[in-house]
Design an enzyme around this catalytic site. Structure first.
Site, PDB file in Angstrom:
ATOM      1  N   GLY A  15       0.835  -1.210   0.000  1.00 33.56           N
ATOM      2  CA  GLY A  15       0.000   0.000   0.000  1.00 33.56           C
ATOM      3  C   GLY A  15       0.863   1.251   0.000  1.00 33.56           C
ATOM      4  CG  ASP A 120       5.363  -8.375   7.318  1.00 31.15           C
ATOM      5  OD1 ASP A 120       6.460  -8.870   7.576  1.00 31.15           O
ATOM      6  OD2 ASP A 120       4.269  -8.977   7.356  1.00 31.15           O
ATOM      7  N   GLY A 121       5.333  -7.470   3.887  1.00 32.90           N
ATOM      8  CA  GLY A 121       5.196  -8.355   2.727  1.00 32.90           C
ATOM      9  C   GLY A 121       6.280  -8.078   1.687  1.00 32.90           C
ATOM     10  CB  THR A 122       7.339  -4.894   0.065  1.00 34.89           C
ATOM     11  OG1 THR A 122       5.977  -4.637  -0.290  1.00 34.89           O
ATOM     12  CG2 THR A 122       8.245  -4.442  -1.046  1.00 34.89           C
ATOM     13  CB  THR A 142       3.715  -0.079   7.356  1.00 33.63           C
ATOM     14  OG1 THR A 142       2.486  -0.119   8.079  1.00 33.63           O
ATOM     15  CG2 THR A 142       4.841  -0.286   8.334  1.00 33.63           C
ATOM     16  CG  ASP A 144      -1.098  -0.489   9.540  1.00 34.92           C
ATOM     17  OD1 ASP A 144      -1.755   0.523   9.265  1.00 34.92           O
ATOM     18  OD2 ASP A 144      -1.408  -1.636   9.164  1.00 34.92           O
ATOM     19  CD  GLU A 239      -7.748  -1.479   8.958  1.00 37.92           C
ATOM     20  OE1 GLU A 239      -8.575  -0.991   8.173  1.00 37.92           O
ATOM     21  OE2 GLU A 239      -6.571  -1.728   8.639  1.00 37.92           O
ATOM     22  CG  HIS A 284      -8.049   3.432   1.413  1.00 36.18           C
ATOM     23  ND1 HIS A 284      -9.153   2.662   1.699  1.00 36.18           N
ATOM     24  CD2 HIS A 284      -7.039   2.573   1.174  1.00 36.18           C
ATOM     25  CE1 HIS A 284      -8.817   1.387   1.618  1.00 36.18           C
ATOM     26  NE2 HIS A 284      -7.551   1.304   1.294  1.00 36.18           N
ATOM     27  CD  GLN A 286      -7.209   6.114   9.014  1.00 35.74           C
ATOM     28  OE1 GLN A 286      -6.728   5.787  10.069  1.00 35.74           O
ATOM     29  NE2 GLN A 286      -8.131   5.375   8.411  1.00 35.74           N
TER      30      GLN A 286
HETATM   31  O1  F6P Z   1      -1.037  -1.963   6.047  1.00 35.02           O
HETATM   32  C1  F6P Z   1      -1.411  -0.682   5.744  1.00 35.02           C
HETATM   33  C2  F6P Z   1      -2.883  -0.581   5.530  1.00 35.02           C
HETATM   34  O2  F6P Z   1      -3.149   0.773   5.313  1.00 35.02           O
HETATM   35  C3  F6P Z   1      -3.748  -1.150   6.646  1.00 35.02           C
HETATM   36  O3  F6P Z   1      -3.859  -0.285   7.733  1.00 35.02           O
HETATM   37  C4  F6P Z   1      -5.035  -1.396   5.925  1.00 35.02           C
HETATM   38  O4  F6P Z   1      -5.780  -2.429   6.499  1.00 35.02           O
HETATM   39  C5  F6P Z   1      -4.575  -1.842   4.590  1.00 35.02           C
HETATM   40  O5  F6P Z   1      -3.318  -1.278   4.371  1.00 35.02           O
HETATM   41  C6  F6P Z   1      -5.542  -1.455   3.495  1.00 35.02           C
HETATM   42  O6  F6P Z   1      -5.138  -2.006   2.308  1.00 35.02           O
HETATM   43  P1  F6P Z   1      -5.856  -1.755   0.921  1.00 35.02           P
HETATM   44  O7  F6P Z   1      -5.249  -0.512   0.358  1.00 35.02           O
HETATM   45  O8  F6P Z   1      -5.548  -2.962   0.127  1.00 35.02           O
HETATM   46  O9  F6P Z   1      -7.316  -1.588   1.184  1.00 35.02           O
END
Ligand code: F6P
Length: 362
Positions: A15, A120-122, A142, A144, A239, A284, A286
């Site tokens: 993201g 983390d994933g990347t 991130t 988060d 969330e 989003h 945020q």
């Molecule tokens: O990991 C970052 C994050 O913004 C999370 O807080 C959120 O759940 C997720 O990405 C949302 O992802 P997407 O853009 O795929 O909806």
């Protein structure tokens, strides 16, 4: 310092996060100004190494004016791991290993090292390429803020500013209408945005994944406020919060994902409290828009630090912030641990000490 690497690539995956463009700008500028390196921008995460047609040389001109811009000029995706790339063929799911193709394409583009910006994933993908001998330096990303290896990631501060402003705005309308207002904030696994924005916005109840809550305790907190003449309450919900298995009537609560969890909580509280309740899912918003000065500066520092590591030939590492200073850890170390809220930590204590509750029995 002149580097032995002549051509460096930037890949950003996962993201987006406000501050990504400042990282890209810092890598491009410091590569050109300080190290005499060429920089190639890879489009849309590692997809851009599977299909490299969009790859292009980055110059001062390509990064001009991007410091205050949200998103990423390279585009991104949070799907698609080249080591296990899932496609649908004739209605069937097929998993491809495109890692060799990515490495061949990188060679064809003349890429000798890569800076990989991601969460983390990347960084897992980056680590796997690094184990295959690719020269990689990681940059954590991130909103988060849940990577343990770094004190903070860019994007978190911007998300916090947006979330805090939203809570401030809810305060005035909640108070006027004597309502309970829930606001759902991002934080899939960790509740850092909810905790920090909850404190900054003076929320009364903060629900995070790391602290199990009960509906009774939440209602008690709202009722206690009523008794003190405060006929409104603000509840911040991360969330990723874990719902109790059953509602207060003993009916199982079906699983619900991000974007829906605050509504489920609100429906149950409405029944229990018999008060007007409204829900805001900030989503989003945020992640969008211009990064704060803090995130621009952190992004710039990360970008420069990562480029310096490439120039010194220190690969297989991720830059991080430690005690306020730029540092680095091995990619293995970077992925060892996620950062979660410790229920007994000082910041949770501070929130409780000023009257917030976490919907638990303490
Ligand atoms: O990991 C970052 C994050 O913004 C999370 O807080 C959120 O759940 C997720 O990405 C949302 O992802 P997407 O853009 O795929 O909806």
């Amino acid at each position: 310092m002149k580097s032995s690497v002549r051509t460096l690539a930037i890949v950003n995956g996962g993201g987006d996060a406000p501050g990504l463009n400042p990282v890209i700008r810092a890598i491009v500028r410091s590569s050109i100004y300080e190290h005499n390196m060429r920089v190639i921008g890879i489009r849309n995460g590692f997809d851009g190494l599977i299909w490299p047609e969009g790859a292009k040389e980055m110059t001062e001109e390509t990064v001009s004016g991007i410091l205050p811009r949200g998103g990423t000029i390279l585009g991104t995706t949070n799907r698609g791991n080249p080591f296990a790339y899932i496609t649908t063929e004739n209605g069937q799911e097929v998993v491809h290993d495109y890692s060799d193709l990515c490495m061949d394409n990188a060679r064809r583009l003349g890429i000798e090292a890569m800076i990989v910006i991601g969460g983390d994933g990347t960084q897992h993908i980056a680590r796997d390429f690094s184990r295959r001998g690719v020269n990689i330096v990681g940059v954590p990303k991130t909103i988060d803020n849940d990577l343990d290896a770094t004190e903070v990631t860019f994007g978190f501060d911007t998300a916090l500013v947006i979330a805090t402003e939203a809570i401030d705005r809810l305060h005035t309308t909640a108070e006027s209408h004597h309502r309970v207002m829930l606001i759902e904030l991002m934080g899939r696994d960790a509740g850092w945005i909810a905790l920090h924005a909850g404190i900054a916005g003076g929320a009364h109840i903060i629900l995070v994944p790391e602290i199990p809550f009960s509906f009774e305790a939440v209602c008690d907190a709202v009722r206690a406020r009523e008794l003190r003449g405060k006929h409104f309450s603000i509840i911040v919900v991360a969330e990723g919060v874990k719902l109790p298995a059953d509602d207060p009537q003993g009916k199982p609560i079906p699983p619900v994902g991000p974007g829906g969890v605050a509504n489920v909580i609100a429906d149950i509280l409405r029944e229990m409290l018999r008060k007007e309740i409204r829900v805001t899912v900030l989503g989003h918003v945020q992640r969008g828009g211009s990064p704060t000065p803090f995130d621009r500066i952190l992004g710039t520092r990360f970008g420069v630090a990562a480029t310096d590591l490439v120039a010194k030939g220190q690969f297989g590492r991720m830059v991080c912030l430690k005690a306020g200073k730029m540092a680095s850890v091995s990619l293995d170390e970077a992925l060892e641990k996620m950062k979660f809220i410790e229920p007994g930590c000082e910041i949770v204590h501070a929130a409780r000490a000023v009257g917030a509750t976490f919907g638990d029995s303490e």
